[in-house]
Write a protein that holds these residues in place. Structure first.
Motif: not given
Ligand SMILES: Nc1ncnc2c1ncn2[C@@H]1O[C@H](COP(=O)(O)OP(=O)(O)OP(=O)(O)O)[C@@H](O)[C@H]1O
Ligand SMILES: [Mg+2]
Lengths: 382, 285
Positions: B85, B89, B93
């Motif tokens: 996770i 993420v 980004i």
């Protein structure tokens, strides 16, 4: 497996009727784009009418892709507004603009089958299953790819991939279709076929507004209702295709569109007679050409296309110049000659040659019809 | 072509230096296989030197072993999920949200891989430990008698430390995979009406699946075998297989038991390594 041409037969259903009316105009209102301090698009004002194909052509780096990406929403204008139909889309993200886009490298989703690629936009927009199935079928039929629904993109040829990319864009019934050099990755033969098929596609979907970016003038001349010629981030000229070709408004347009010959002349007599022909002097020769409001004494350019120069004179081909034969290139159906006329190289494309051509280096007359010429002002810049 | 090959083959063919396999093979045998064999052998031999298979079966059913196995699997699965996770993420980004300095950040996170694992744990103790900054601050502000935040000394403390340390192992292959995603596809999806979340799910992630599997299985492998972090945090009752091996062998001198657990730990690791190689192979790494 051979690929049928865009059939368009399925496009006659109810849904397709909606596309016909669905075309929107695209309006650039003083749109400028800059990357940092580098201005790549100077305030651009341009309108694409509903259902029109506008070809944007111009040399590499002239800002064509930038203008197209501003419409798509990937480039934020530094100033100005962009409207599609009645909507000001300047501040809308790409996914809310209701467009279709096809780019040079197809950009198909590699892990999805053809049918899922085509269905992607409809699913993203939350269309219901039945509609999606129907539209996928229609769109694939329109581009002649019905038999390939279950294939993956990697199992298709370049031309087939491009058809799928077009089907994918059409499936969402876009208000405007943006095409950025869609055929550049294909070889010449397939490219010619695809140009004809896109023309046919537009005949079947006459309401679809198309912005077609290319650096290939043949594609532009074949497809476009209007052409905008870009140069250094500005529109150098803009007008109906045939008119721009016949009466180029400046040297850049004349040379970029169809590689015209431009002879420096001095106006002897302004426009006269029903055809609006002016008389201009090139050395000793006095030539007649379509005028653009020139006055006697003006220095300007006489534009004459290579295919309009004839090696023999008659009552129509009354203009006569003499040049020195420099080069002869035989190309099958056409023979290209290059002559030197008062220091200006002049290209001639002849379909038929006299039995014996003069020796290289010897003088040779050329004839052309006043109606095939026009006077073109020299570019202000460059 | 074929004729030429036949003609030239006998002339150009060289005797391959078969001899050169001997030194690495010998070294491998001496340093790796021999100890491995010793461990396996020891697992079936009791501490007085007699062959004993019953002990193996007994350990497999023992409470302390099963607890450690469950702890190990819980921690490594939770930590791996956390790494996936966090890596995902951060990766999304860093790769797709243009901001100045994203390259520097990516490289900075990369250097995490170079640091010893217990260093992070040490930092965690300073931050979240009983006498750490967080607890001291909270005790000060709310005039508390006891430190309010105690999660560090639990399974979740270990998991958090492992997530911090091992996320770069997911991030790295992910960034590599993301850099290969054609921006044209993302733009095409966007023009077709797909919002960012759909684009991530349907366009970006499918391209990153092999990287996720490779990074995830590497995380599983590393967290199953993690020793330093678990030992350093010293959470009460959080005993994992490596820690159990350590305590059986070094503290209790129960060598057979230690070796039995080691054999199981090795089997688990090799299985995970196989998964990693498979995924990395698909990734083309
Ligand atoms: N992301 C960018 N950052 C900085 N400059 C850019 C960027 N994209 C384009 N440019 C510059 O903007 C100018 C116009 O580029 P654009 O891609 O619009 O040209 P083009 O007319 O489409 O050319 P081509 O025919 O080669 O595709 C070029 O000078 C290019 O270097
Ligand atoms: Mg371009």
């Amino acid at each position: 497996m051979s690929v049928p041409a865009f059939t368009g037969s399925n496009v006659m259903d109810v849904d397709a009727a909606k596309i016909r009316g669905a075309g929107s105009n695209v309006h650039f209102d003083k749109v400028s784009v800059a990357y940092g301090a580098h201005v790549v698009l100077h305030p651009l004002t341009l309108d694409i009418a509903p259902g029109e194909i506008l070809a944007m052509i111009g040399p590499s780096g002239s800002g064509k892709t930038t203008a197209l990406r501003a419409v798509a929403g990937f480039v934020r204008p530094a100033s100005g507004r962009i409207r599609i139909g009645a909507t000001d889309v300047t501040d809308l993200p790409p996914y809310e603009r209701g467009l279709g886009m096809v780019v040079q490298n197809y950009a198909l989703f590699p892990h999805m089958r053809v049918e899922d690629n085509v269905a992607f936009g409809l699913r993203a927009q939350g269309a219901d299953k039945a509609l999606i199935g129907e539209r996928v079928k229609d769109s694939l039929a329109t581009v002649g790819m019905s038999g390939f629904a279950k294939r993956y993109p990697r199992e298709l040829s370049g031309g087939q991939q491009q058809r799928v990319a077009i089907a994918r864009a059409l499936a969402v019934r876009p208000r405007v279709l943006l095409l950025d050099e869609p055929l550049s990755a294909l070889d010449a033969q397939i490219r010619r076929n695809m140009v004809e098929e896109i023309a046919k596609l537009h005949r079947d979907l006459p309401g679809l507004t198309i912005l077609y970016v290319t650096h290939d003038q043949t594609e532009a001349l074949t497809l476009a209702d209007k052409i905008a010629i870009m140069r250094d981030g500005r529109v150098s000229s803009h007008g109906p295709t045939a008119e721009l070709y016949r009466r180029p408004p400046n040297r850049f347009t004349a040379e970029f569109l169809g590689r015209a010959n431009l002879l420096p002349v001095t106006v002897a007599e302004g426009a006269a007679g029903p055809k609006g022909l002016a008389k201009a002097r090139l050395g000793d020769a006095v030539l007649a050409g379509a005028a653009r409001g020139e006055k006697p004494g003006d220095k300007t350019l006489l534009c004459i296309r290579p295919q309009h120069l004839s090696l023999t004179g008659d009552e129509e081909h009354t203009n006569r110049i003499v040049g020195t034969l420099k080069e002869v290139h035989w190309q099958g159906e056409l023979t290209h000659l290059v002559l030197d006329v008062d220091g200006t190289p002049v290209r001639v494309s002849a379909t038929r040659l006299p039995v014996s051509l003069p020796e290289r280096g010897s003088a040779m007359p050329l004839f052309f019809a006043p109606g095939d010429t026009s006077l073109v002002p020299e570019d202000v810049r460059g | 072509m074929a004729d030429a090959a036949v003609l030239h083959a006998p002339i150009t063919r060289k005797v391959p230096g078969r001899f050169w396999i001997v030194p690495p093979a010998a070294l491998l045998a001496l340093l790796f296989f021999y100890p491995l064999v010793l461990i396996v052998q020891q697992a079936f031999t009791d501490d007085s030197g007699m062959a004993n298979v019953a002990e193996f079966v007994r350990v497999l059913h023992a409470r302390f072993f099963l607890n450690a196995l469950i702890n190990t699997i819980t921690i490594s699965v939770a930590a791996t999920a956390g790494c996936l996770i966090v890596g995902l993420v951060l990766g999304l980004i860093l790769a797709f949200v243009p901001f100045p300095g994203s390259g520097v950040i990516a490289r900075l996170i990369d250097t995490f891989i170079a640091l010893p694992t217990f260093l992070v744990t040490l930092a965690f103790t300073f931050l979240y430990g009983s006498a750490g900054m967080l607890n001291a601050g909270l005790m000060e502000i709310f005039s508390l008698q006891a430190p309010p935040v105690n999660f560090l000394y639990s399974t979740w403390g270990v998991v958090l430390a492992e997530v911090t340390v091992y996320s770069p192992f997911v991030l790295r292959p992910l960034l590599a995979a993301f850099s290969l995603v054609d921006r044209g596809q993302i733009e095409a999806a966007s023009v077709l009406g797909a919002r960012p979340f759909r684009i991530v799910r349907q366009v970006i992630l499918p391209a990153a699946v092999p990287a996720l599997i490779a990074g995830g299985s590497l995380c599983l492998l590393l967290t199953v075998n993690e020793f330093g972090i678990v030992l350093f945090i010293g959470a009460k009752g959080v005993i994992t297989l490596p820690l159990l091996i350590y305590s059986k062998a070094i503290q209790e001198s129960a060598y057979q038991v230690a070796c039995i657990i080691a054999v199981i730990n090795i089997a688990l690791s090799l299985g995970l390594f196989g998964l990693y190689r498979f995924a990395a192979g698909r990734l083309g790494a």
